[in-house]
Structure formats: structure tokens, C-alpha cells
Design a protein around this motif. Structure first.
Motif, short mmCIF file in Angstrom:
data_model
loop_
_atom_site.label_atom_id
_atom_site.label_comp_id
_atom_site.label_asym_id
_atom_site.label_seq_id
_atom_site.Cartn_x
_atom_site.Cartn_y
_atom_site.Cartn_z
N ARG A 1 0.83 -1.21 0.00
CA ARG A 1 0.00 0.00 0.00
C ARG A 1 0.86 1.26 0.00
NH1 ARG A 1 -5.35 0.73 2.15
NH2 ARG A 1 -4.44 1.92 3.86
N ALA B 1 -6.54 1.63 -7.26
CA ALA B 1 -7.68 1.84 -6.37
C ALA B 1 -8.03 0.60 -5.56
CB ALA B 1 -8.89 2.32 -7.17
N ASN B 2 -7.75 -0.58 -6.09
CA ASN B 2 -8.08 -1.81 -5.38
C ASN B 2 -7.31 -1.99 -4.08
OD1 ASN B 2 -5.92 -2.18 -7.37
ND2 ASN B 2 -5.84 -4.30 -6.65
N PHE B 3 -6.26 -1.21 -3.86
CA PHE B 3 -5.49 -1.29 -2.62
C PHE B 3 -6.09 -0.45 -1.49
CE2 PHE B 3 -2.37 -2.83 -5.58
CZ PHE B 3 -1.61 -3.73 -4.84
N SER C 1 -9.61 1.58 0.45
CA SER C 1 -11.06 1.62 0.68
C SER C 1 -11.65 2.86 0.02
CB SER C 1 -11.35 1.66 2.19
OG SER C 1 -10.93 2.91 2.73
N GLU C 2 -12.96 2.88 -0.13
CA GLU C 2 -13.59 4.05 -0.74
C GLU C 2 -13.36 5.32 0.08
OE1 GLU C 2 -15.06 6.56 -3.35
OE2 GLU C 2 -14.61 4.47 -3.82
#
Length: 150
Positions: free
Chosen positions: A67, A78-80, A82-83
Motif C-alpha cells: 500500500r 484503487a483496489n489497494f 477503501s472508498e
């Protein structure tokens, strides 16, 4: 130029006020989110001193190397995250690079959708203080890797 002022010693009242603002900004925010925002701000401002501090602090707090490496390219990774983290990173980019187009409504709305009003205000304050610390470190030629934080 080899010698620049020690801001903490030469402007102690301003430095103390900034310490207080920084502490108030962090209050109530997730410590992992705080480090992500500070790392991203340091990357954008090219502040090696602050980048070293915050990546070291994040590692000590258990942040993964994967990360940490992906923060610089968070749009593509973005997959690493959270929103809420993605919304905070987008807001960090917009505020830090404010002269490039302000803070777009969609970026602000994305953050407002992830954070309550008080938490959003705290996040903004954190971004403001992080940018200030970067400017102090860069202007006073702080050396990355030194233990001194002032």
C-alpha cells in the motif's frame, strides 16, 4: 546555501500554534488515514523530509509495503484502498494542487459522501497542516532521515 533557520527555535509561538492545529486536525481521524494523507501530501509537494517521517511512521503502525508503494499511483491502484481512503486521497490531491483547478465539486462531494461533516472538516484541517509542514521543511532545507522533527 548551507545554513537556514530552525523554524521551531526562531518562531516558537508560530511553531507551537501549528503543533496545536496539527493535533486538533488529527483528533478523531483514523491514524492509518492520517498517514496516507500525509504521505500523499509529501509526495505531491516533493518533501523528502516529511515523506521519510510518514512512511516510517506508517510502517511502524503496521501499514503494508504494497500500500505504501501504491499511494503515489492511487488512481491506477484503487483496489489497494477503501472508498473513504480513495475519497481522502482525491481531496488531498485537489487541495494540495489547488492552483491547478481548485477543488472540483465532484471531488468534494465524493469526500462529503464518505465522511460526516465534522470528520470532513478534520480531514481538511489535516490536509492544510500537512501542506504547511511540507512548506516549512522544504523552505528550511530539512534533511530526510534525521530524527529531528522540528
Amino acid at each position: 546555501m548551507t545554513h537556514r533557520i530552525n523554524f521551531a527555535k526562531t518562531a516558537p509561538k508560530a511553531f507551537k500554534a501549528l503543533i496545536g492545529f496539527d493535533a486538533a486536525a488529527r483528533a478523531g481521524l483514523d491514524p492509518a488515514l492520517v498517514e496516507l494523507v500525509q504521505i500523499r501530501t509529501a509526495q505531491l509537494n516533493r518533501c523528502a523530509y516529511c515523506l521519510h517521517i510518514h512512511t516510517s511512521d506508517a510502517r511502524k503502525a503496521g501499514e503494508s509495503e504494497q500500500r505504501l508503494h501504491m499511494i503515489a499511483v492511487w488512481h491506477e491502484a484503487a483496489n489497494f484502498f477503501s472508498e473513504p481512503e480513495l475519497a481522502a486521497l482525491a481531496l488531498t490531491d485537489a487541495v494540495t494542487l489547488i492552483s491547478a483547478g481548485g477543488v472540483p465539486d465532484d471531488v468534494y462531494a465524493r469526500a462529503a459522501g464518505q465522511f460526516g461533516e465534522e470528520e470532513l472538516a478534520q480531514l481538511l484541517a489535516l490536509i492544510f497542516t500537512s501542506n504547511t509542514w511540507n512548506r516549512i521543511a522544504i523552505t528550511t532545507a530539512k534533511v530526510p532521515g534525521t530524527d529531528e522533527r522540528a
